[in-house]
Scaffold this active site. Structure first.
Site, PDB file in Angstrom:
ATOM      1  CD  GLU A 249      -3.817  -2.345   7.207  1.00  0.00           C
ATOM      2  OE1 GLU A 249      -2.657  -2.576   6.871  1.00  0.00           O
ATOM      3  OE2 GLU A 249      -4.438  -1.337   6.860  1.00  0.00           O
TER       4      GLU A 249
ATOM      5  CB  SER B 264       4.534  -1.495  12.255  1.00  0.00           C
ATOM      6  OG  SER B 264       4.167  -0.139  12.461  1.00  0.00           O
TER       7      SER B 264
ATOM      8  CG  HIS C 235      -6.051   2.048   4.857  1.00  0.00           C
ATOM      9  ND1 HIS C 235      -5.681   3.096   5.677  1.00  0.00           N
ATOM     10  CD2 HIS C 235      -5.012   1.188   4.849  1.00  0.00           C
ATOM     11  CE1 HIS C 235      -4.462   2.868   6.131  1.00  0.00           C
ATOM     12  NE2 HIS C 235      -4.032   1.712   5.648  1.00  0.00           N
TER      13      HIS C 235
ATOM     14  CD  GLU D  77      -3.393   5.845   6.263  1.00  0.00           C
ATOM     15  OE1 GLU D  77      -3.277   5.843   5.024  1.00  0.00           O
ATOM     16  OE2 GLU D  77      -2.554   5.315   7.022  1.00  0.00           O
TER      17      GLU D  77
ATOM     18  CE  LYS E 260      -0.353   3.544   4.613  1.00  0.00           C
ATOM     19  NZ  LYS E 260      -0.403   3.728   6.041  1.00  0.00           N
TER      20      LYS E 260
ATOM     21  N   GLY F 272       2.051   2.528  10.786  1.00  0.00           N
ATOM     22  CA  GLY F 272       3.101   3.546  10.672  1.00  0.00           C
ATOM     23  C   GLY F 272       3.714   3.899  12.015  1.00  0.00           C
TER      24      GLY F 272
ATOM     25  CG  ASN G 127      -1.722   1.239   1.391  1.00  0.00           C
ATOM     26  OD1 ASN G 127      -1.851   2.015   0.444  1.00  0.00           O
ATOM     27  ND2 ASN G 127      -2.287   1.447   2.588  1.00  0.00           N
TER      28      ASN G 127
HETATM   29  P1  PGA Z   1       2.481   0.556   7.692  1.00  0.00           P
HETATM   30  O1  PGA Z   1       1.039   0.795   6.999  1.00  0.00           O
HETATM   31  O2  PGA Z   1       3.020  -0.733   7.145  1.00  0.00           O
HETATM   32  O3  PGA Z   1       3.292   1.758   7.272  1.00  0.00           O
HETATM   33  O4  PGA Z   1       2.236   0.492   9.155  1.00  0.00           O
HETATM   34  C1  PGA Z   1       0.169  -0.264   6.809  1.00  0.00           C
HETATM   35  C2  PGA Z   1      -1.116   0.237   6.183  1.00  0.00           C
HETATM   36  O5  PGA Z   1      -1.539   1.349   6.495  1.00  0.00           O
HETATM   37  O6  PGA Z   1      -1.724  -0.467   5.358  1.00  0.00           O
END
Ligand code: PGA
Length: 260
Positions: A168, A214, A96, A98, A13, A174, A11
């Site tokens: 998730e 992460s 997601h 976000e 983003k 993140g 992903n």
């Molecule tokens: P990350 O993001 O691996 O940077 O924690 C995962 C995601 O948001 O799908």
């Protein structure tokens, strides 16, 4: 797709423009082998999907949309539909954290998106997970329950075969910290038990459930070894093509994906 293949999804983003995305795919396609037991999927920004769709060998790399609108056509300025993405992507992320938290997408929007993806021949990846506050209130199971019921409300048992679920935990995205493997197993078992309740035992055993948040080359193996984890959704680490390649190789070597 059966659970015998690891599903490894990048992903990106809102990172990498047309040039950098294309360069990344060029390098990745040289550095990864086509493995029978790993499905590699890239979710780039919408802007780059068309170009990348002409560049990838679908046997090696598939594409996903990070988001889309649930209506197929019409007066919806600024939106792109699953109907328009059909033929360009094979997967599409839905809900997601976000999207839920920054753009206030509701379960009602998300269930329409899950349906729209399926209607247009695209596999939806429905993302679920608890926030830090919900975790500290011991609400993880309730949150997963509500998000699954909300997201899958209009989906039949037959349509469910196309759906992927990504667990998730929002607090770990993140964040350079992850749940313990026991916590991941407990959360994913709770997802499967909810699917069992809604669609029966076979559906709960067959549905692909991913872990995301992460993930790095250092911890990917410990997640992939868990019997309930069928793959990974990777944000930050997927922007580094070497790290992403290592994770694909780790998936390829994981025993359970070689036994079946
Ligand atoms: P990350 O993001 O691996 O940077 O924690 C995962 C995601 O948001 O799908």
């Amino acid at each position: 797709m059966a659970r015998d293949k690891a599903l490894i999804i990048a992903n990106w983003k809102m990172n990498l423009g047309v040039h950098d995305a294309s360069l990344y795919i060029h390098k990745l396609s040289k550095s990864i082998k086509i493995h029978r037991n790993v499905e590699v999927v890239i979710a780039p920004t919408l802007l780059t999907l068309q170009t990348l769709s002409l560049q990838v060998n679908l046997k090696q790399i598939k594409l996903a949309a990070q988001n889309f609108y649930w209506r197929d056509h019409g007066a919806y300025t600024g939106e792109v539909s699953a109907a328009q993405l059909s033929g360009i992507v094979q997967y599409a992320m839905v809900g997601h954290s976000e999207r839920r938290n920054v753009f206030n997408e509701s379960d009602k929007d998300l269930r329409a998106k899950v349906q729209a993806a399926i209607r247009n021949g695209i596999r939806p990846i429905l993302c679920v997970g608890e926030t830090a506050g919900e975790k500290s209130n011991n609400e993880t199971q309730d949150v997963l329950h509500d998000q699954l019921i909300g997201g899958l409300a209009n989906i039949t048992g037959e349509e469910l075969e196309k759906v992927v679920i990504a667990y998730e935990p929002v607090w770990a995205i993140g964040a350079s910290r992850t749940p313990t493997t026991d916590e991941i197993t407990a959360a994913i078992r709770s997802v499967r038990s909810q699917i069992k309740h809604l669609y029966g035992t076979k559906a709960s055993q067959n549905i692909q459930v991913l872990y995301g948040a992460s993930v790095t080359p250092d911890n990917a193996g410990s997640f992939l070894e868990l019997p309930d984890v069928d793959g990974l959704l990777i944000g930050g680490a997927s922007l580094d093509e070497h790290a992403f390649t290592s994770i694909i190789e780790i998936a390829h070597e994981t025993k359970k994906f070689n036994d079946k």
